[in-house]
Design a protein around this motif. Structure first.
Motif, short mmCIF file in Angstrom:
data_model
loop_
_atom_site.label_atom_id
_atom_site.label_comp_id
_atom_site.label_asym_id
_atom_site.label_seq_id
_atom_site.Cartn_x
_atom_site.Cartn_y
_atom_site.Cartn_z
N PRO A 46 64.89 -2.96 15.31
CA PRO A 46 65.24 -2.83 13.31
C PRO A 46 63.79 -3.64 12.80
CG PRO A 46 67.18 -3.70 15.05
CD PRO A 46 66.32 -4.02 15.53
N GLU A 47 63.90 -4.96 12.21
CA GLU A 47 62.73 -5.06 11.70
C GLU A 47 61.39 -4.69 11.61
OE1 GLU A 47 63.77 -7.99 15.75
OE2 GLU A 47 64.83 -6.77 14.02
N GLY A 48 61.13 -3.95 13.47
CA GLY A 48 59.94 -3.08 13.63
C GLY A 48 60.22 -1.52 12.59
N VAL A 49 60.75 -1.37 12.97
CA VAL A 49 60.72 0.51 12.43
C VAL A 49 60.95 0.45 10.54
CG1 VAL A 49 62.63 1.65 11.75
CG2 VAL A 49 62.54 1.48 13.15
N GLU A 50 61.37 -1.46 10.16
CA GLU A 50 61.19 -2.13 9.13
C GLU A 50 59.75 -1.99 8.77
OE1 GLU A 50 63.16 -4.67 5.13
OE2 GLU A 50 63.89 -4.92 7.63
N LEU A 51 58.91 -2.99 9.62
CA LEU A 51 57.64 -3.42 9.28
C LEU A 51 57.07 -1.87 9.35
CD1 LEU A 51 57.56 -6.10 11.06
CD2 LEU A 51 56.47 -5.89 8.66
N LEU A 100 57.31 1.56 8.30
CA LEU A 100 57.35 2.13 7.18
C LEU A 100 57.16 0.84 5.91
CD1 LEU A 100 61.67 2.58 6.87
CD2 LEU A 100 59.93 4.20 7.70
N GLU A 101 56.61 0.00 6.33
CA GLU A 101 56.53 -0.93 4.69
C GLU A 101 54.43 -0.37 5.15
OE1 GLU A 101 55.29 -5.08 3.32
OE2 GLU A 101 57.97 -4.79 4.44
N ARG A 102 53.93 -0.39 6.68
CA ARG A 102 52.88 -0.73 7.30
C ARG A 102 52.42 0.67 7.70
NH1 ARG A 102 52.59 -7.53 8.28
NH2 ARG A 102 53.98 -8.05 5.86
N GLY A 103 52.85 1.82 7.68
CA GLY A 103 52.47 2.76 8.41
C GLY A 103 51.15 3.62 8.13
N HIS A 104 50.82 3.50 7.00
CA HIS A 104 49.73 3.85 6.79
C HIS A 104 48.75 2.73 6.89
CE1 HIS A 104 51.27 0.78 3.52
NE2 HIS A 104 49.59 0.71 2.80
N GLN A 105 48.62 1.96 6.97
CA GLN A 105 47.64 0.59 7.59
C GLN A 105 47.59 0.72 9.04
OE1 GLN A 105 47.39 -3.41 5.73
NE2 GLN A 105 49.11 -3.16 5.00
N VAL A 106 48.34 1.08 9.50
CA VAL A 106 48.19 1.25 11.67
C VAL A 106 47.55 2.31 11.38
CG1 VAL A 106 49.72 1.97 13.60
CG2 VAL A 106 50.59 0.13 11.99
N ILE A 107 48.14 3.64 10.59
CA ILE A 107 47.69 5.18 10.85
C ILE A 107 46.06 4.98 10.17
CG2 ILE A 107 46.71 7.41 10.08
CD1 ILE A 107 49.54 5.84 11.86
N GLY A 108 45.96 4.03 9.02
CA GLY A 108 44.47 3.90 8.26
C GLY A 108 43.28 3.42 9.68
N LEU A 109 43.78 2.15 9.45
CA LEU A 109 43.43 1.16 11.10
C LEU A 109 43.17 1.82 12.35
CD1 LEU A 109 42.79 -1.33 11.45
CD2 LEU A 109 44.49 -1.95 12.70
N LEU A 110 43.28 3.11 12.34
CA LEU A 110 43.90 4.20 13.92
C LEU A 110 42.25 4.69 13.63
CD1 LEU A 110 44.13 4.97 16.43
CD2 LEU A 110 45.83 6.18 15.36
N LEU A 146 52.05 -5.97 14.50
CA LEU A 146 52.25 -5.72 12.50
C LEU A 146 52.30 -6.20 11.68
CD1 LEU A 146 52.83 -2.31 12.46
CD2 LEU A 146 55.41 -2.60 12.95
N ASP A 147 52.94 -7.29 12.42
CA ASP A 147 53.84 -8.65 11.25
C ASP A 147 52.67 -9.11 11.01
OD1 ASP A 147 56.26 -9.15 12.44
OD2 ASP A 147 55.86 -8.99 14.31
N TYR A 148 51.29 -9.12 11.10
CA TYR A 148 49.84 -9.48 10.45
C TYR A 148 49.34 -8.68 10.08
CZ TYR A 148 52.25 -14.19 11.41
OH TYR A 148 52.61 -14.99 11.82
N LEU A 149 49.73 -7.22 10.12
CA LEU A 149 48.57 -6.35 9.71
C LEU A 149 48.72 -6.12 8.21
CD1 LEU A 149 46.41 -3.75 11.04
CD2 LEU A 149 48.54 -2.46 10.48
N VAL A 161 54.84 -0.58 19.55
CA VAL A 161 54.19 -1.08 18.71
C VAL A 161 55.80 -1.65 17.95
CG1 VAL A 161 53.49 -1.66 16.10
CG2 VAL A 161 52.30 0.55 18.37
N LEU A 162 56.86 -0.62 17.94
CA LEU A 162 57.84 -1.11 17.45
C LEU A 162 58.82 -2.10 17.85
CD1 LEU A 162 58.80 2.37 15.71
CD2 LEU A 162 57.89 0.73 14.88
N GLY A 163 58.49 -2.05 19.35
CA GLY A 163 59.03 -2.50 20.24
C GLY A 163 58.25 -3.80 20.12
#
Length: 533
Positions: free
Chosen positions: A193-198, A200-210, A226-229, A276-278
């Protein structure tokens, strides 16, 4: 030890069964490849690395062969080269434990090539089904084979054709699932649940970094989580431009082939995103299979001209240089984590360095092993000093992990224990106070450790106060401090109870108590004399 058992056990156990963990991964052929390496090479790492490299090269050749079925020679070569040399692929090849990626991909591509003709005969069908099953027995993400074969059919004929091909494919997937169920493997690493929440908050960073890493794959690091992105806006802008503008250009230049390549890329990223969510960790190896789709999209967009080979060769040279610059990071676990902490500093990477230093401090081996590693004669005093230094360094790295934002709470206990185990009691006390300041959860185990640290620093009254709140210390540190306090008060009851516990060696208890009292400045306290039997 798991690899030393009978081969048949690989097919009825979890991947990490040898460690006592229930990972939810069913990869018997991966284990079989490691067992083969052990039989051939023993403890020599070179043979293991050559084996992993061979699977990667096989995957490259098969991908090139598949591309030649649907495009001209030069674009096919460019696509295969992109898959082979992109620096993001280096983790899957350099890390022996990630061999399942090239193994699974090579076998999957072999299966697709065998099943590619719409009128494939019985031999090709049997071979294709066996290879697809083998790929699934290396890694679960090979299920992408269904999308890949269906996409190639759509490209050639506008729809899936050849019922027998898909029956064979279904049979291979069904057999894999039956073997997995028979082994009792359950799905793990579901999104937190905390992974999904993170996300949703930082998904744009994950995609941009990719996107940025596809264009500029540096620095390469195993330590992104994900926690320190926290990527800069410049990085995100470049990454999103690469993905959006690049995707638009691919579709315009390559049409259906480009659409298929992009679709394969994003579909293959679904399992990594779930991981990543897990887990939170963003491994570069996750891009190994999706790189097939990216390679197809790029290859479909380049012209079939000699000039293409010129700029592709220049890119290939740059990629080789980047991979060469990264390979020294993989000398050992410590060098890898140190590189991660340097390139992507965070509580997670600091903790990784700390774990490796702590392992070396506690398991540095015999003096003979240390001497053999260092090529010199190591004395007992030198060896002890090395362990003390390693333990102190480990403690300092755990402290850095706690000082990160947010604190890496998984090292709350280790931040105190690492220096304590090597006798650095003042540093252990500093870290105990730091753990309190940073909000580490307080439990009986940590109170027991804290009481022991206080006692060894001569703070006996504070230790007595802490022990009043300890319900049960599973490691026995609290009981040892309580016994020492009893002896200081002239009460031997706790000392006798401790010595008489089942499975306890009385002489060892006496030695530990004597050491605790001496370090804590109570050397004058005498242990009662026990009459000889």
């Amino acid at each position: 030890k798991h690899l030393d058992g009978p081969v048949g056990q690989f097919f009825v156990t979890d991947l990490w069964a040898g460690t006592g963990q229930d990972s939810g991964y069913y990869r018997p052929l991966m284990l079989l490849s490691l067992a083969l390496d052990r039989a051939l090479w023993g403890g020599g790492a070179a043979g293991y690395h050559l084996h992993s490299l061979a699977w990667h090269l096989l995957a490259v050749v098969l991908l090139w062969r598949l591309f030649r079925e649907i495009m001209e020679p030069i674009p096919a070569l460019v696509g295969a080269a992109l898959f082979a040399l992109h620096p993001m692929q280096s983790e899957a090849v350099a890390w022996i434990a990630a061999r399942n990626d090239p193994m699974s991909t090579a076998l999957m591509l072999g299966g697709v090539l065998a099943l590619l003709p719409r009128d494939a005969g019985s031999r090709r069908l049997a071979l294709g089904g066996a290879l697809v099953l083998a790929s699934l027995l290396c890694k679960e993400s090979a299920i992408l084979v269904v999308v890949l074969l269906g996409g190639l059919d759509w490209l050639a004929w506008g729809r899936p054709v050849g019922r027998n091909r898909y029956l064979v494919l279904s049979g291979a997937v069904g057999a894999w699932w039956a073997l997995r169920a028979n082994a009792g493997i359950r799905v793990r690493d579901l999104p937190r649940p905390e992974g999904v929440e993170l996300f949703l908050e930082r998904g744009h960073q994950v995609i941009g970094l990719l996107g940025r890493q596809i264009l500029v794959p540096w620095p390469l690091s195993t330590g992104r989580t994900l926690d320190y992105l926290d990527e800069s806006w410049g990085t995100l802008l470049v990454g999103w431009l690469v993905l959006c503008l690049g995707g638009w250009l691919v579709v315009r230049a390559a049409g259906k082939r480009g659409v298929l390549g992009l679709a394969l890329f994003w579909v293959a990223l679904v399992p990594p995103f779930l991981a990543v969510l897990g887990k939170g960790q963003m491994g570069e190896r996750y891009l190994y299979l999706p790189m097939i789709g990216l390679a197809l999209a790029v290859a479909s967009s380049v012209p079939n001209r000699r000039a293409t080979l010129g700029w592709a060769s220049a890119w290939g040279l740059g990629a080789v240089l980047l991979v060469s610059a990264r390979l020294p990071d993989w000398q050992n676990s410590l060098s890898l984590w140190e590189a991660a902490a340097r390139d992507t500093p965070s509580g997670f990477t600091y903790a990784g360095v700390g774990h490796e230093l702590n392992r070396l401090a506690g398991e540095h081996g015999t003096l003979a092993e240390v001497a053999a590693e260092e090529g010199s004669r190591v004395t007992e005093a030198t060896h002890r000093q090395q362990r003390v230094e390693l333990g102190r360094e480990a403690g300092l790295m755990f402290a850095k992990a706690l000082q990160a934002d947010p604190p890496f709470y998984e090292v709350c206990t280790l931040a105190m224990l690492a220096p304590l185990r090597v006798g650095a009691v003042k540093l252990a006390l500093e870290h105990a106070h730091l753990a309190q300041q940073r909000g580490c959860e307080v439990n009986s185990e940590r109170r027991g450790i804290y009481a022991s640290i206080l006692a060894q620093n001569g703070l006996w009254s504070e230790a007595r106060s802490v022990l009043s709140r300890v319900e049960e210390d599973p490691d026995g540190r609290a009981q040892l401090v309580e016994a020492a306090l009893g002896l200081m008060d002239g009460d031997t009851l706790l000392w006798r109870e401790l010595r008489e516990q089942e499975g306890v060696v009385a002489q060892r208890v006496d030695a530990q108590l004597r050491q605790l009292l001496d370090i804590g400045g109570q050397a004058d306290v005498q242990l009662p004399v026990v009459p000889a039997p």
